[in-house]
Structure formats: structure tokens, C-alpha cells
Design a protein around this motif. Structure first.
Motif: not given
Lengths: 258, 258, 258
Positions: C228-253
């Protein structure tokens, strides 16, 4: 004599970033001596990096290379610089960080090597350049001259009705308020006012007052500092960088907000 | 062989203070190897500095120079010292910091150079003296002999009704309570009581108990330590430096407050 | 050329532990150059040590010795190892720490010297072995071969319905989420979803979005990072090590929890 390279960044000491930079330095310039200035510059705070650089660089021997990376604009078109000044060498982003040494500097622009990451120029741009300088390569060989490096001078104090009026430019680990008012201003001064509200007596060190009391004195960096004996002046007063500081012969408080 | 200089201070690692000291050292003694013992001694806490010094200095080769600056009295008339002991050299303020090595030490008083700041003797007094020692200058050349350096020995344990009674003298990063009771006392002991209230079993390491349980063992510094497996014993018990620790063959709790 | 030894531990920098290790190293291998990778690995967190090792070791010159001690099992029968891989040397407990280099490694088991403390093998087992390797002793001379060192590979990403699905494996000082998804996966990707809930656009650096917005990019360690620009993504999202991350061509949600 091994070449000296100092490092001043906001990378912190927990992650691998500083170690990756040092690995690049020692792979390219084997036997170099690496010295940490600080890696705890507050994130992206160029002005704090400037202040620390201004205090430390000239303590090192001629020929030292200083790698200085506080670089919130990494990955944007901001330029990457190498410079020589006072017999020392510097590599840094072009964002004002080098202001303390620019007055007498020769400055060149570094190329971004193919394959450099977009977010870690400390490792991929500045470390290779620092190693080349440490190995004795001429500054001019590193890139074309830059005539207009970005300057962001620290604020200058002014004279006003018999007072010298400056501001807090840095707060150290001890909570001491470090100002931009030259230490000479405190000789003969009777009082120092901080933030238009709090006043400190004048002493020679933080021991010259009772426990917890405020004292202003000529600090080891050549400017006026305000400390509280055995506690943090910054916490006690609730003031930060930018707070106004007035040094005068008499009561300086009445002149504020008048 | 480059000369070794270690640094142990309460300066922290965020500001420029350590870097200024290192610049002075490397300018005066080029090629010296600088090693940080710690710069995180709690502010002005001489006893913690003493403890860390006592653990680390003798691990270094003969001839090492140790710069030790925890100096709440800087700027007062307290003396500045250089010493040799056990083939090592030390520079430090005369406030008890050097107690761990004073028994067999030769001690001299350092002059305060003209122009030294009143608040930063680490840079202006101790670093130049450390560099001279690293360059091989004789200790006696640095100043007149001192017969009565300040001593502030760590508290000594005592025997009492079959127990060895000591106290917590340091708490480390892991929250382990480090005591002044010799590790030998724990052989054959059945129980350890902390703060007159909490009891720990006796083991060989912090792995010898269940998660979170308390265990006392002979620590790597040669004294009894009390740890909680995978959490901080200091936080779990709410005890700090100075808390009483009793090591005995049987239940030691009944003897407290009796 | 002085021998290089790097240190990577969870010992912190406040206590004397790192300094004791360094004293042993410099006493046994005078003139060695010591470089800190990090001493701030979260207590006992082997996986974080692994990650930092994997990023840093190969930046150093061939022949470097890496002392790696994150050792929650110290004092238990876990083995102590020395290894060579890729022209580098390593000493570490046998708990998976060396996984990043084990594929092409030769591994031997270190003996525990008489008198070694039960709780500080960094000083009493690993430092003496690292010094021997730095002095040029053959790995095979340090102990018998080990065929089955403990491996604890970082989780591997998988392909799933056009997405690459991985997880957060490290969070750095800046609060950036570092994943195990190869950076190549992000080329041509349209969206990245974190924790099944939050989505980030794809950019080249954290400057490619508005202040505070989330951006995913190919990071300097070769995997996808979310910042996150100029703040902590980890704090902003409240996620930590182990959180799932999906990378895809379209909406991954829409693919999550569907």
C-alpha cells in the motif's frame, strides 16, 4: 588500506535488504570495510536522512564512499546520482538527500542497469555504483554531469526582535530536541522558548538542571538542543519536528502570538 | 592483523552518534576492525552495561580495545578513564562501568581535549583514546594513574538456611531472568523461587518443561537463569531486575516472608 | 583477502549474545570480516530465517561462511549441521533452516564440544565450526556425512482455474506482503486477491497507485508482492503470513469460497 563504504538507509535491520546491499558491495569490491550510519531513518523521511548525513559524513576519512538511500520515489523517473564533495563520494536518489554536501559537489547521473528491480535501487543501482567508486573509478566515468540536483535545504533560523528564531529539526533517541539555531546564539542568552509555550533555562549540559527540568545548551552537532534531565523532552512537551524555538536575552515567551 | 575495537553504549542505532564515534575511530586508526557489542543498553543504566561487558569482553582476542560508554554523568566532573586488564584495553567514564575488570586493572585518567563537547565524550574523549590504544600507544602515555576508580559491584548472592539467595540482575530479549546465583548452586537443587512467590522446576534447558512452564537452569553466562518455554518469563511473572531468587534443595517458598 | 562470515539469528541486538559469537569467531579466525544478515528474526520462527537466508546468501562471494541460528530446539537431541552448497558454507541447527540450499548440498553433523552450554550452541557449537570453515578446513573434516537433513520447504503455489494460488510468506518492515507466487505470474494478470477478500491492481511499483491504495507487483526477491503506498499493507488489510493470494487474468474474488 581497505576502502570504506558507509550505509545510511530507511531499510531497517530486520529484513534482508541491508544484507543484500552489502553482499553486492562485497562481491564487487572485495575487502571493502562497511560501516552502518543508520538504517532506522523514519520511512521515506528524506529530511531526517539529510540531518544524519550532515552529522556523520565528515567524521570519516577522505575517500570514503557514502551510500545514502531514503527513496520514496524509487521506480519513478527521479534521477539516481553519484557525487563527490570534500574528497568524499556519495550515491543517492535525486530527492534532496545530498543537500548537505551539494554546495561544493560534482554530480553525475547514474544509469539504471538492465534487469534492475523497480523497487530496490539500493541493491541494483546504488550499490554497484558505490563499489565502482570504492574501487577507484573516476566519478565522471559513472554518468553524465548533473547541473541541477534537487535541493531541499533544512529550514534556516532568522533574527527577530533580538531573538534568534528557529525550529526543531530532529529528535534523538533520548528525546532531545535538536534545533537549527547555531550554538553560538545561546551564549549570553537568558531563555529559550519552545513551541511558543514552554521555556527552558540555559546550561552547559542536561545535568545543569534538576531531574526532569528543561535545559537548552549548545549541542554536539553545533546547534542548540533542548533536553530534560533523565526523561524525554519531546514526550514531556509533546512537541515534534517543526516546533518553533526562540533564543533570546530576556523572556522570549511574550513575543509569541502577540 | 587489524586492531580490534568493540563498542558498548546506550546510544541506540537510529541516530548518528555511533556513526560519529566510528568515523573518529577510523580516521585516527585506519584499518581498525569495529565490532558492536550493543548500543541498546537501557538509557544510563550502568549496571546493565556492566553485565553485558562482563559477558563479552573476554571472548575477544588479547589486545582488543573496548570502548564502553554509558555515561549519565557526562559533562559533570566525573573522571574519564582508560584501563588495561587481562591483556585487553578499556575506555569508559568513571562510574562503575568497568567494575567487572577492575580487580586486576591498571587505570589512568584521560584529559578532556580542548574543544570537546560537554555532552558527547564518546566521540570527543573516549574514541580518540581508544584509537591511540589501538595504534599501540602505551596506557601510561594517556594520563596519570588512578588509584581509586569508582566500583559498583553487582550484588553478591548469600547462603541462608540451606538456600542460595540472589537476585535477578538482567533480563534478556527472550524474557529470561538472569540471576547472580552461580550455576553450580543448581546441581542437586530441587526448586527455585522467584520474588518470594513463583516457583520453577530445575532443568537443563528451557525445553525441559511444558510450553509456558517455568524452568531454572545453569545459563550460558555461568549463573542460574529462569525461563518460560516459548514465552517471556519476565512478562509471565511480572518481575524485574532486583527480584529475589532462592535456590534450595527443598521447597524454598515457605522460607520467604516467614 | 579476509574470509567473510555472515550471521543470521533471532538473538536480537540488545543482549551480549551476538557479541559473544563474534568474539569466538574473531578469536579463532583473526581478521575475518563479519557481516550481519539480521538478528531480528522473530523468536524461533524458522520459516522467516529460511526466507531471509534464501534472499541473501547468494549475493555474497563464493567461499563465504553463513552462520544461521534460529534454534528453538537447542539442547534437545536435534543435530547440528555444517553444509556446503554453491561454493558457500553454512552452519545451522538441523531444523529446516537450510532448506533453501539443501538440494545441492553436502551436509555433515557437528559434534557438541565438551563443555558446550545446553542453551547457547550459536557460541559454543556453530561459531567454532564456522571459524574452522573460514580458515579453510575441509567440510568433511568437521563430522560424519548426513544423508537426511530436515527439510521444511516453503509452501509452493499451485494453478487453479486460470489463477496462480499462493500465500503470504513474509511481511517486511514496510508492511509489504511478500508471497511465494513467482513474479512472472503477474505479467498479463489483471487482478490479485488477498485473503479471499481484498483486491489489488497490478503495477510496476508501489508508486503506481494513489496514496494508500493496494498494488501488486513483481518484487525484488523474484515473487509477487502486495504493498500500500505510504502505509503498511499488512496493517491495512489485517492479514499475516499464510494468507491466501490469487493472481489471475480476471476478477479472482468470485472464485473464492464459491
Amino acid at each position: 588500506m581497505p576502502q570504506l563504504i558507509t550505509l545510511l538507509t530507511d531499510f531497517g535491520q530486520s529484513d534482508s535488504y541491508v544484507a543484500e546491499v552489502k553482499g553486492v558491495l562485497l562481491s564487487a569490491a572485495p575487502g571493502a570495510t562497511l560501516i552502518d550510519i543508520s538504517h532506522e531513518v523514519p520511512l521515506g523521511m528524506v529530511v531526517a536522512g539529510q540531518y544524519l548525513l550532515s552529522r556523520a559524513w565528515h567524521r570519516y576519512p577522505t575517500g570514503t564512499v557514502h551510500l545514502v538511500v531514503v527513496d520514496p520515489g524509487v521506480g519513478t523517473p527521479r534521477r539516481a546520482l553519484a557525487a563527490s564533495a570534500g574528497g568524499h563520494y556519495f550515491v543517492a536518489p535525486d530527492n534532496g538527500l545530498l543537500t548537505p554536501v551539494l554546495d561544493a559537489a560534482t554530480v553525475v547521473q547514474l544509469a539504471i542497469p538492465d534487469g534492475a528491480s523497480a523497487t530496490f535501487h539500493g541493491r541494483d543501482v546504488f550499490a554497484p555504483a558505490a563499489a565502482r567508486l570504492a574501487l577507484g573509478e573516476a566519478l565522471e566515468g559513472l554518468g553524465p554531469a548533473v547541473a541541477d540536483p534537487v535541493r531541499s535545504p533544512l529550514p534556516a533560523p532568522r533574527e527577530e526582535r533580538g531573538c534568534v528564531v528557529g525550529e526543531v529539526i530532529y529528535i534523538d533517541r533520548f528525546g532531545t530536541l535538536i534545533t537549527n539555531v547555531p550554538a553560538a546564539a545561546i551564549e549570553g542568552a537568558g531563555q529559550v522558548t519552545i513551541g511558543g509555550e514552554f521555556s527552558a533555562g540555559v546550561g552547559r549540559t542536561f545535568r545543569d538542571v534538576e531531574l526532569g527540568s528543561l535545559v537548552a545548551f549548545g549541542g554536539s552537532g553545533g546547534t542548540v538542543e533542548i533536553a530534560a534531565r533523565e526523561r524525554s523532552a519531546a514526550q514531556a512537551l509533546g512537541v515534534g519536528v517543526g516546533a518553533e524555538v526562540r533564543v533570546g536575552a530576556t523572556d522570549t515567551r511574550g513575543e509569541v502570538g502577540g
